[in-house]
Design a protein around this motif. Sequence first.
Motif, PDB file in Angstrom:
ATOM      1  N   ALA A   1      56.928  41.318  29.327  1.00  0.00           N
ATOM      2  CA  ALA A   1      56.144  41.944  29.530  1.00  0.00           C
ATOM      3  C   ALA A   1      55.443  42.311  28.268  1.00  0.00           C
ATOM      4  CB  ALA A   1      57.631  44.029  28.514  1.00  0.00           C
ATOM      5  N   LEU A   2      55.957  41.347  26.919  1.00  0.00           N
ATOM      6  CA  LEU A   2      55.350  40.527  26.077  1.00  0.00           C
ATOM      7  C   LEU A   2      54.244  39.078  26.582  1.00  0.00           C
ATOM      8  CD1 LEU A   2      54.954  40.725  22.777  1.00  0.00           C
ATOM      9  CD2 LEU A   2      56.093  39.337  22.450  1.00  0.00           C
ATOM     10  N   ASN A   3      55.119  38.711  27.334  1.00  0.00           N
ATOM     11  CA  ASN A   3      54.564  37.587  27.270  1.00  0.00           C
ATOM     12  C   ASN A   3      53.142  37.589  28.373  1.00  0.00           C
ATOM     13  OD1 ASN A   3      53.872  34.606  28.469  1.00  0.00           O
ATOM     14  ND2 ASN A   3      55.301  34.709  29.762  1.00  0.00           N
ATOM     15  N   ASN A   4      53.351  38.667  29.475  1.00  0.00           N
ATOM     16  CA  ASN A   4      52.124  39.221  30.756  1.00  0.00           C
ATOM     17  C   ASN A   4      51.291  40.162  29.916  1.00  0.00           C
ATOM     18  OD1 ASN A   4      53.428  38.521  32.511  1.00  0.00           O
ATOM     19  ND2 ASN A   4      54.553  40.101  33.502  1.00  0.00           N
ATOM     20  N   ALA A   5      51.847  40.691  28.481  1.00  0.00           N
ATOM     21  CA  ALA A   5      50.396  41.415  27.497  1.00  0.00           C
ATOM     22  C   ALA A   5      49.489  40.883  26.906  1.00  0.00           C
ATOM     23  CB  ALA A   5      50.942  42.430  27.054  1.00  0.00           C
ATOM     24  N   ILE A   6      50.044  39.705  26.816  1.00  0.00           N
ATOM     25  CA  ILE A   6      48.995  38.702  25.782  1.00  0.00           C
ATOM     26  C   ILE A   6      48.439  37.486  26.884  1.00  0.00           C
ATOM     27  CG2 ILE A   6      49.139  36.918  24.803  1.00  0.00           C
ATOM     28  CD1 ILE A   6      52.176  37.523  23.568  1.00  0.00           C
ATOM     29  N   PHE A   7      48.916  37.292  27.741  1.00  0.00           N
ATOM     30  CA  PHE A   7      48.122  36.797  29.111  1.00  0.00           C
ATOM     31  C   PHE A   7      47.302  37.572  29.660  1.00  0.00           C
ATOM     32  CE2 PHE A   7      51.009  33.789  27.735  1.00  0.00           C
ATOM     33  CZ  PHE A   7      50.571  32.761  27.510  1.00  0.00           C
ATOM     34  N   ASN A   8      47.703  38.277  30.257  1.00  0.00           N
ATOM     35  CA  ASN A   8      46.273  39.391  30.501  1.00  0.00           C
ATOM     36  C   ASN A   8      45.667  40.347  30.194  1.00  0.00           C
ATOM     37  OD1 ASN A   8      48.693  39.610  33.268  1.00  0.00           O
ATOM     38  ND2 ASN A   8      49.103  41.223  32.952  1.00  0.00           N
ATOM     39  N   THR A   9      46.012  40.596  28.775  1.00  0.00           N
ATOM     40  CA  THR A   9      44.720  41.242  28.399  1.00  0.00           C
ATOM     41  C   THR A   9      43.622  39.968  28.080  1.00  0.00           C
ATOM     42  OG1 THR A   9      46.471  42.845  26.421  1.00  0.00           O
ATOM     43  CG2 THR A   9      44.106  42.248  25.819  1.00  0.00           C
ATOM     44  N   PHE A  10      44.132  39.036  27.688  1.00  0.00           N
ATOM     45  CA  PHE A  10      43.249  37.582  27.193  1.00  0.00           C
ATOM     46  C   PHE A  10      42.328  37.352  28.778  1.00  0.00           C
ATOM     47  CE2 PHE A  10      42.387  33.212  27.832  1.00  0.00           C
ATOM     48  CZ  PHE A  10      41.174  33.127  26.647  1.00  0.00           C
ATOM     49  N   ARG A  11      43.324  37.291  29.916  1.00  0.00           N
ATOM     50  CA  ARG A  11      41.997  37.329  31.196  1.00  0.00           C
ATOM     51  C   ARG A  11      41.521  38.303  31.317  1.00  0.00           C
ATOM     52  NH1 ARG A  11      43.526  39.375  35.705  1.00  0.00           N
ATOM     53  NH2 ARG A  11      45.399  39.908  34.854  1.00  0.00           N
ATOM     54  N   ARG A  12      42.127  39.438  31.282  1.00  0.00           N
ATOM     55  CA  ARG A  12      40.885  40.740  31.275  1.00  0.00           C
ATOM     56  C   ARG A  12      39.954  40.636  30.355  1.00  0.00           C
ATOM     57  NH1 ARG A  12      44.433  45.892  32.672  1.00  0.00           N
ATOM     58  NH2 ARG A  12      42.497  46.963  33.292  1.00  0.00           N
ATOM     59  N   THR A  13      40.462  40.526  28.929  1.00  0.00           N
ATOM     60  CA  THR A  13      38.675  40.591  28.667  1.00  0.00           C
ATOM     61  C   THR A  13      37.666  39.946  28.556  1.00  0.00           C
ATOM     62  OG1 THR A  13      40.701  40.935  26.865  1.00  0.00           O
ATOM     63  CG2 THR A  13      38.472  40.888  25.835  1.00  0.00           C
ATOM     64  N   ARG A  14      38.577  38.156  29.020  1.00  0.00           N
ATOM     65  CA  ARG A  14      36.985  37.409  29.717  1.00  0.00           C
ATOM     66  C   ARG A  14      36.758  37.698  30.425  1.00  0.00           C
ATOM     67  NH1 ARG A  14      40.295  31.900  31.166  1.00  0.00           N
ATOM     68  NH2 ARG A  14      40.150  33.848  33.504  1.00  0.00           N
ATOM     69  N   GLN A  15      36.934  38.607  31.730  1.00  0.00           N
ATOM     70  CA  GLN A  15      36.505  38.850  33.061  1.00  0.00           C
ATOM     71  C   GLN A  15      35.543  39.906  32.933  1.00  0.00           C
ATOM     72  OE1 GLN A  15      39.652  39.637  35.392  1.00  0.00           O
ATOM     73  NE2 GLN A  15      40.055  37.585  36.102  1.00  0.00           N
ATOM     74  N   GLN A  16      35.947  41.109  31.991  1.00  0.00           N
ATOM     75  CA  GLN A  16      34.843  41.842  31.429  1.00  0.00           C
ATOM     76  C   GLN A  16      34.027  42.569  30.188  1.00  0.00           C
ATOM     77  OE1 GLN A  16      35.375  44.919  33.420  1.00  0.00           O
ATOM     78  NE2 GLN A  16      36.634  44.057  34.612  1.00  0.00           N
ATOM     79  N   ILE A  17      33.863  41.230  29.023  1.00  0.00           N
ATOM     80  CA  ILE A  17      33.259  40.676  28.572  1.00  0.00           C
ATOM     81  C   ILE A  17      32.129  40.832  28.726  1.00  0.00           C
ATOM     82  CG2 ILE A  17      32.450  38.080  28.188  1.00  0.00           C
ATOM     83  CD1 ILE A  17      33.867  38.693  24.862  1.00  0.00           C
ATOM     84  N   LEU A  18      31.191  40.477  29.690  1.00  0.00           N
ATOM     85  CA  LEU A  18      30.017  40.759  30.378  1.00  0.00           C
ATOM     86  C   LEU A  18      29.561  41.756  30.334  1.00  0.00           C
ATOM     87  CD1 LEU A  18      29.244  37.391  31.777  1.00  0.00           C
ATOM     88  CD2 LEU A  18      28.397  38.286  29.620  1.00  0.00           C
ATOM     89  N   TYR A  19      30.508  43.235  30.945  1.00  0.00           N
ATOM     90  CA  TYR A  19      29.987  44.274  30.968  1.00  0.00           C
ATOM     91  C   TYR A  19      30.235  44.991  30.062  1.00  0.00           C
ATOM     92  CZ  TYR A  19      30.953  43.599  35.828  1.00  0.00           C
ATOM     93  OH  TYR A  19      30.842  42.733  36.963  1.00  0.00           O
ATOM     94  N   TRP A  20      31.025  44.633  28.786  1.00  0.00           N
ATOM     95  CA  TRP A  20      30.467  45.698  27.370  1.00  0.00           C
ATOM     96  C   TRP A  20      30.420  44.884  26.511  1.00  0.00           C
ATOM     97  CZ3 TRP A  20      33.656  44.009  23.257  1.00  0.00           C
ATOM     98  CH2 TRP A  20      34.342  43.198  23.695  1.00  0.00           C
ATOM     99  N   ALA A  21      30.671  43.852  26.230  1.00  0.00           N
ATOM    100  CA  ALA A  21      29.697  43.312  24.811  1.00  0.00           C
ATOM    101  C   ALA A  21      28.218  43.228  24.630  1.00  0.00           C
ATOM    102  CB  ALA A  21      30.531  41.821  24.708  1.00  0.00           C
TER     103      ALA A  21
END
Length: 78
Positions: A24-44
């Motif tokens: 869970a901890l490993n997935n939380a870190i890497f999934n958060t990074f991946r999702r943020t990188r994919q969504q940054i152009l929508y909210w930044a």
Amino acid sequence: GSPPQKGVTTYALSPNRQRPLAGALNNAIFNTFRRTRQQILYWAPPLIIAYSTMHWAIESRNEYLNSKPGRAEFAEGE
């Protein structure tokens, strides 16, 4: 009292073999990074535009209030 049902299969896993938070901890870190990188152009961009607009509005209002006409307008209210 009744005969067992046919065609019903049940599965069980021993409680000492269950790991509900495995990875869970490993997935939380890497999934958060991946999702943020994919969504940054929508909210930044809206966030940057909103912050810039607020900063501009506050600065221009402050500039007006500290100018001669601004002081004259609001001096009557004090």
